[in-house]
Write a protein that holds these residues in place. Structure first.
Motif, short mmCIF file in Angstrom:
data_model
loop_
_atom_site.label_atom_id
_atom_site.label_comp_id
_atom_site.label_asym_id
_atom_site.label_seq_id
_atom_site.Cartn_x
_atom_site.Cartn_y
_atom_site.Cartn_z
N ASP A 21 17.74 -9.90 20.79
CA ASP A 21 17.67 -11.32 21.10
C ASP A 21 16.24 -11.84 20.93
O ASP A 21 15.40 -11.70 21.82
N HIS A 22 15.93 -12.35 19.72
CA HIS A 22 14.61 -12.93 19.43
C HIS A 22 13.46 -11.97 19.75
O HIS A 22 12.60 -12.24 20.58
N ILE A 23 13.48 -10.82 19.06
CA ILE A 23 12.44 -9.80 19.25
C ILE A 23 11.26 -10.10 18.32
O ILE A 23 11.45 -10.31 17.12
N SER A 24 10.05 -10.08 18.86
CA SER A 24 8.84 -10.31 18.06
C SER A 24 7.78 -9.26 18.42
O SER A 24 7.60 -8.95 19.60
N VAL A 32 1.00 3.59 17.19
CA VAL A 32 2.34 4.06 17.55
C VAL A 32 2.91 3.11 18.60
O VAL A 32 2.34 2.95 19.68
N LEU A 33 4.01 2.47 18.25
CA LEU A 33 4.70 1.56 19.17
C LEU A 33 5.94 2.26 19.70
O LEU A 33 6.82 2.64 18.94
N VAL A 212 7.94 11.18 26.43
CA VAL A 212 7.67 11.16 24.99
C VAL A 212 6.75 9.99 24.64
O VAL A 212 5.76 10.15 23.92
N VAL A 213 7.05 8.79 25.17
CA VAL A 213 6.19 7.64 24.83
C VAL A 213 4.82 7.76 25.48
O VAL A 213 3.82 7.36 24.90
N ARG A 214 4.77 8.34 26.67
CA ARG A 214 3.47 8.50 27.33
C ARG A 214 2.55 9.39 26.49
O ARG A 214 1.35 9.16 26.39
N LEU A 215 3.13 10.38 25.86
CA LEU A 215 2.36 11.33 25.05
C LEU A 215 1.97 10.75 23.69
O LEU A 215 0.88 10.99 23.19
N LEU A 216 2.87 9.97 23.07
CA LEU A 216 2.67 9.57 21.68
C LEU A 216 2.29 8.11 21.45
O LEU A 216 1.63 7.79 20.47
N ALA A 217 2.76 7.19 22.31
CA ALA A 217 2.67 5.76 21.98
C ALA A 217 1.41 5.10 22.52
O ALA A 217 1.03 5.31 23.68
N HIS A 218 0.79 4.27 21.69
CA HIS A 218 -0.35 3.45 22.13
C HIS A 218 0.14 2.22 22.90
O HIS A 218 -0.43 1.83 23.90
N ARG A 219 1.19 1.61 22.33
CA ARG A 219 1.76 0.41 22.96
C ARG A 219 3.24 0.65 23.23
O ARG A 219 3.87 1.51 22.62
N LEU A 220 3.78 -0.17 24.15
CA LEU A 220 5.14 0.07 24.61
C LEU A 220 5.90 -1.25 24.76
O LEU A 220 5.34 -2.23 25.23
N VAL A 229 11.75 -6.98 27.88
CA VAL A 229 11.46 -7.48 29.23
C VAL A 229 10.01 -7.21 29.65
O VAL A 229 9.51 -7.82 30.60
N GLU A 230 9.35 -6.29 28.94
CA GLU A 230 7.95 -6.00 29.25
C GLU A 230 7.31 -5.34 28.04
O GLU A 230 7.96 -4.57 27.33
N ALA A 231 6.04 -5.64 27.79
CA ALA A 231 5.32 -5.05 26.66
C ALA A 231 3.84 -4.99 26.98
O ALA A 231 3.32 -5.82 27.73
N GLY A 232 3.16 -4.00 26.40
CA GLY A 232 1.72 -3.88 26.62
C GLY A 232 1.24 -2.48 26.27
O GLY A 232 1.97 -1.70 25.65
N LEU A 233 0.01 -2.16 26.66
CA LEU A 233 -0.52 -0.81 26.46
C LEU A 233 0.34 0.17 27.27
O LEU A 233 0.73 -0.13 28.40
N THR A 234 0.63 1.32 26.68
CA THR A 234 1.57 2.26 27.29
C THR A 234 1.20 2.62 28.73
O THR A 234 2.03 2.51 29.64
N ASP A 235 -0.04 3.05 28.93
CA ASP A 235 -0.45 3.47 30.28
C ASP A 235 -0.35 2.32 31.27
O ASP A 235 0.05 2.50 32.42
N GLN A 236 -0.72 1.13 30.80
CA GLN A 236 -0.67 -0.05 31.66
C GLN A 236 0.77 -0.33 32.12
O GLN A 236 1.03 -0.54 33.31
N VAL A 237 1.69 -0.32 31.16
CA VAL A 237 3.10 -0.61 31.47
C VAL A 237 3.69 0.45 32.40
O VAL A 237 4.39 0.13 33.37
N LEU A 238 3.38 1.73 32.13
CA LEU A 238 4.00 2.80 32.91
C LEU A 238 3.34 3.00 34.27
O LEU A 238 4.00 3.39 35.23
N ASP A 239 2.02 2.74 34.34
CA ASP A 239 1.33 2.95 35.62
C ASP A 239 1.42 1.75 36.55
O ASP A 239 1.28 1.88 37.76
N ASP A 240 1.65 0.58 35.96
CA ASP A 240 1.74 -0.63 36.79
C ASP A 240 2.85 -1.54 36.26
O ASP A 240 2.59 -2.67 35.82
N PRO A 241 4.10 -1.05 36.28
CA PRO A 241 5.20 -1.84 35.72
C PRO A 241 5.44 -3.12 36.52
O PRO A 241 5.44 -3.10 37.75
#
Length: 256
Positions: A21-24, A32-33, A212-220, A229-241
């Motif tokens: 639904d309207h992904i950008s 790595v996204l 897997v994404v924590r190990l490989l992805a720069h952004r999430l 529903v949420e996007a940003g730097l991987t560590d930022q998204v996972l550590d402070d969702p």
């Protein structure tokens, strides 16, 4: 720096269901996204739309090729798209048997991609195939064996070698560690991380596995019901969702 791939307002519906639904987003060289979400979130549909395996209903996609030409992926003729998938792009499938030709040897699986980019010297093809088997830690003596005789983890490594031999710029990965046991997963992830770094690959990685994404992805990007529903730097998204759904996904992985 110019983006390698730009996706704007991509939409894909199945009847009343909006799978995407309207992904950008924009993907940059060497980035790595990661895209996570539960089954049915739309992440694999999105990947298949980008790969051209599903038609989109709305939106725009553009790719900047090796010659710095901006290609409109929505209007690109099918022969050109197929050529792109064989040369500058690669698609690592969850079931490696879908990404390999089981009726030819391991070496021939790699060699076929070299033929696609114009290599015609048999000796060069064989040498390059052997180098890539070594790169993905498959013993030399397995070169003339058929992939059906390989373990699941070895098939997945062979699929990586088959794709990476043409030095693609963009690799799409759909649950690349799915179905593998934990020790095989860990080894494959180490290999993937090393190859992404040394080849300066741009990757779109779809998975439900936060490790897997924590190990490989720069952004999430986090997808739920066809939406990001949420996007940003991987560590930022996972550590402070911030979004309740992301919080739920993260807390589910922390449960012992």
């Amino acid at each position: 720096m110019e983006p390698l791939l730009t996706v704007q307002d991509l939409s894909k519906t199945y009847g009343p269901i909006a799978a995407c639904d309207h992904i950008s987003f924009a993907l940059y060289p060497g980035q790595v996204l990661g895209i996570i979400g539960e089954s049915g979130s739309g992440k694999s549909t999105l990947l298949n739309c980008i790969a051209g395996e599903l038609p989109i209903d709305d939106g725009a996609m553009a790719y900047r090729d090796r010659s710095e030409t901006r290609l409109d992926l929505c209007t690109l003729p099918e022969p050109q798209r197929r050529k792109l998938m064989k040369t500058e792009w690669g698609f690592v499938r969850q079931n490696p048997r879908d990404g390999l030709r089981l009726g030819v040897t391991a070496g021939a699986n790699i060699g076929e991609r070299l033929l696609d980019v114009g290599e015609r010297h048999y000796g060069n093809i064989r040498t390059e195939a052997l180098q890539w088997l070594n790169e993905v830690e498959i013993p030399d003596q397995r070169m003339d064996d058929f992939p059906s005789t390989f373990s699941g983890g070895m098939q997945q490594r062979l699929q990586l070698a088959r794709i990476l031999v043409t030095r693609p710029r963009l690799v799409l990965m759909d649950e690349p560690t799915g179905g593998l046991d934990v020790s095989v997963q860990a080894k494959l992830l180490d290999l993937m991380r090393s190859l992404v770094r040394t080849l300066h690959l741009s990757v779109i990685l779809v998975t439900h596995d936060i490790g897997v994404v924590r190990l490989l992805a720069h952004r999430l990007m986090v997808m739920q019901n066809g939406q990001v529903v949420e996007a940003g730097l991987t560590d930022q998204v996972l550590d402070d969702p911030q979004h309740p759904y992301t919080q739920q996904l993260v807390s589910a992985t922390l449960v012992p």
